[in-house]
Enzyme design. Structure first.
Site, PDB file in Angstrom:
ATOM      1  CB  THR A   1      -7.647  -4.703   2.446  1.00  0.00           C
ATOM      2  OG1 THR A   1      -6.634  -3.964   3.520  1.00  0.00           O
ATOM      3  CG2 THR A   1      -7.339  -4.024   1.463  1.00  0.00           C
TER       4      THR A   1
ATOM      5  CG  HIS B   1      -4.257  10.645   3.021  1.00  0.00           C
ATOM      6  ND1 HIS B   1      -5.142  10.418   3.700  1.00  0.00           N
ATOM      7  CD2 HIS B   1      -3.725  10.008   2.593  1.00  0.00           C
ATOM      8  CE1 HIS B   1      -5.017   9.246   4.453  1.00  0.00           C
ATOM      9  NE2 HIS B   1      -3.843   8.815   4.043  1.00  0.00           N
TER      10      HIS B   1
ATOM     11  CD  GLU C   1      -5.948   5.268   4.337  1.00  0.00           C
ATOM     12  OE1 GLU C   1      -5.109   4.319   4.121  1.00  0.00           O
ATOM     13  OE2 GLU C   1      -5.538   5.681   5.602  1.00  0.00           O
TER      14      GLU C   1
ATOM     15  NE  ARG D   1      -7.956   7.132   9.832  1.00  0.00           N
ATOM     16  CZ  ARG D   1      -7.534   6.908   8.203  1.00  0.00           C
ATOM     17  NH1 ARG D   1      -5.975   6.136   8.341  1.00  0.00           N
ATOM     18  NH2 ARG D   1      -7.972   6.541   7.440  1.00  0.00           N
TER      19      ARG D   1
ATOM     20  CD  GLU E   1      -7.618  12.655   3.900  1.00  0.00           C
ATOM     21  OE1 GLU E   1      -6.859  13.526   3.522  1.00  0.00           O
ATOM     22  OE2 GLU E   1      -7.973  11.300   3.969  1.00  0.00           O
TER      23      GLU E   1
ATOM     24  CD  GLN F   1      -3.320   4.661  10.571  1.00  0.00           C
ATOM     25  OE1 GLN F   1      -4.044   4.878  10.565  1.00  0.00           O
ATOM     26  NE2 GLN F   1      -2.592   5.427   9.190  1.00  0.00           N
TER      27      GLN F   1
ATOM     28  CG  ASP G   1      -2.161   1.455   1.379  1.00  0.00           C
ATOM     29  OD1 ASP G   1      -2.590   1.594  -0.201  1.00  0.00           O
ATOM     30  OD2 ASP G   1      -3.089   1.124   2.081  1.00  0.00           O
TER      31      ASP G   1
HETATM   32 CA    CA Z   1      -3.857   3.270   2.743  1.00  0.00          CA
END
Ligand code: CA
Length: 381
Positions: A239, A109, A181, A219, A340, A222, A102
């Protein structure tokens, strides 16, 4: 926010014909192409041995000359072949995923996220404009569109989730900041040899096609785990990719110049060879379009990502999947992730359903739709 006006059959005309793997009534998996709202059974129609398979890998391994011959044959056959209604088939993962990489190729971004994850420093780290930043993801948890996503658990920072340090230890539990994402995935067909490089210009020699891709992200998990080695459990739980692989040949009219690169990157990244794809994305949450990212606004091109992946002599294999990274445009309303779009104030709830849709100019002057990527959030287990 407007309801999507997308119609399922739209964008799947004879100028597209994406490949997928389907089954009928619990029968064996078969390779087909999509025509409107129908699937055409290719193994039966063409008699080609590489299509008598349960994944696209044997076809993809053959390389570009076979892909071209097959596409010509399919273009000849497709208008007249009897189709199977999509409502009568189950779609499967279209190829066996070998390695999954990835990238992080959108400047908008990376800048938006840098501000949130590292509020006290420059949003872009010093290496960002010198190489396409990427990491190796988990190939075994790439799932086809429609697969439910179970809310993952992990260690979360006690504060807002935007810091990695603090006086208090982290707490374990279901993520409170489950995000999407919106990305584009590139599917490698023809392998390269270990010890050799693939130039940026070699994209079409190796890449079979393109899929829509949702890199689900926790998030808080992460934010706590990513220093210093990068994303791990905050990304690896699932994914999602589209069930349809759009062959590169169907995107001949979609190539465009990307915005440009300053400073000029290293020679192996072929400065000036910054051709990207004019693909528009729609992010739909519970039936409403909430964002419209634009892939044409990314910084690094797919060819440069492939050149970077192999510059050290690492080979690519049939079934390798490399993704663009979150696609975010320059404007509000073009963000490819909710962190975002909603500034960290709103994330996915259990029961929420996300649909990613993609469209591109087609060779016939209209637009084609890539396969959609859907997923519904299920409660933590
Ligand atoms: Ca990604």
């Amino acid at each position: 926010m407007t309801p999507s006006t997308h119609e399922h059959a739209h964008g799947f005309g004879l100028d597209h014909l994406p490949y997928g793997v389907f089954s009928v009534d619990g029968g064996p998996r078969r390779i087909g192409v999509r025509r409107g709202d129908e699937v055409l059974d290719l193994a039966t129609a063409t008699g080609r041995p590489e299509l008598a398979a349960t994944s696209l890998n044997p076809l993809m391994e053959r390389g570009p000359s076979t892909w071209r011959q097959l596409r010509e044959q399919v273009l000849d056959l497709a208008p007249d072949l009897p189709g199977i209604p999509l409502s009568n088939v189950v779609m499967h993962l279209p190829f066996e995923v070998a390695d999954y990489v990835d990238f992080y190729a959108s400047e908008h971004h990376a800048t938006n996220l840098g501000r949130m994850f590292r509020p006290d420093s420059e949003p872009l780290l010093p290496n960002w404009k010198h190489l396409p930043v990427g990491y190796h993801g988990r190939a075994g948890t790439v799932v086809p569109s429609g697969t439910p996503v179970v809310r993952p658990s992990g260690l979360r920072p006690v504060s807002t989730g935007s810091t990695t340090e603090g006086p208090q230890p982290p707490s374990f539990g279901p993520t409170r900041r489950l995000d999407i994402e919106a990305e584009l995935g590139f599917v490698v067909g023809a392998p390269s040899a270990i010890g050799t490089r693939v130039p940026a210009a070699g994209l079409a020699d190796h890449v079979f096609g393109v899929v829509g891709l949702n890199d689900w992200s926790a998030r808080d998990v992460q934010a706590y785990e990513y220093v210093p080695l990068g994303p791990f459990l905050g990304k690896s739980f699932a994914t999602s990719i589209s069930c349809w692989v759009t062959p590169l040949a169907a995107l001949d009219a979609a190539w465009c110049d990307l915005p440009g690169q300053d400073p000029e990157p290293a020679a192996y990244l072929e400065p000036g060879r910054t051709r990207g794809l004019d693909i528009d994305v729609e992010v739909e949450l519970n039936g409403e379009v909430v964002s419209r990212p634009t892939y044409s606004s990314t910084y690094w091109s797919p060819g440069q990502m492939l050149a970077h992946m192999t510059v050290n002599g690492a080979s690519v294999r049939t079934g390798d999947l490399f993704a663009s990274g979150t696609i975010s445009g320059p404007e509000h309303g073009q963000e490819g992730s909710f962190i975002e779009l909603w500034k960290g104030e709103r994330f996915l709830e259990d029961g929420d359903e996300v649909v990613l849709r993609y469209s591109a100019p087609s060779t016939s002057g209209g637009r084609l739709s890539l396969g959609e990527v859907t997923g519904r959030i299920e409660a933590a287990r």
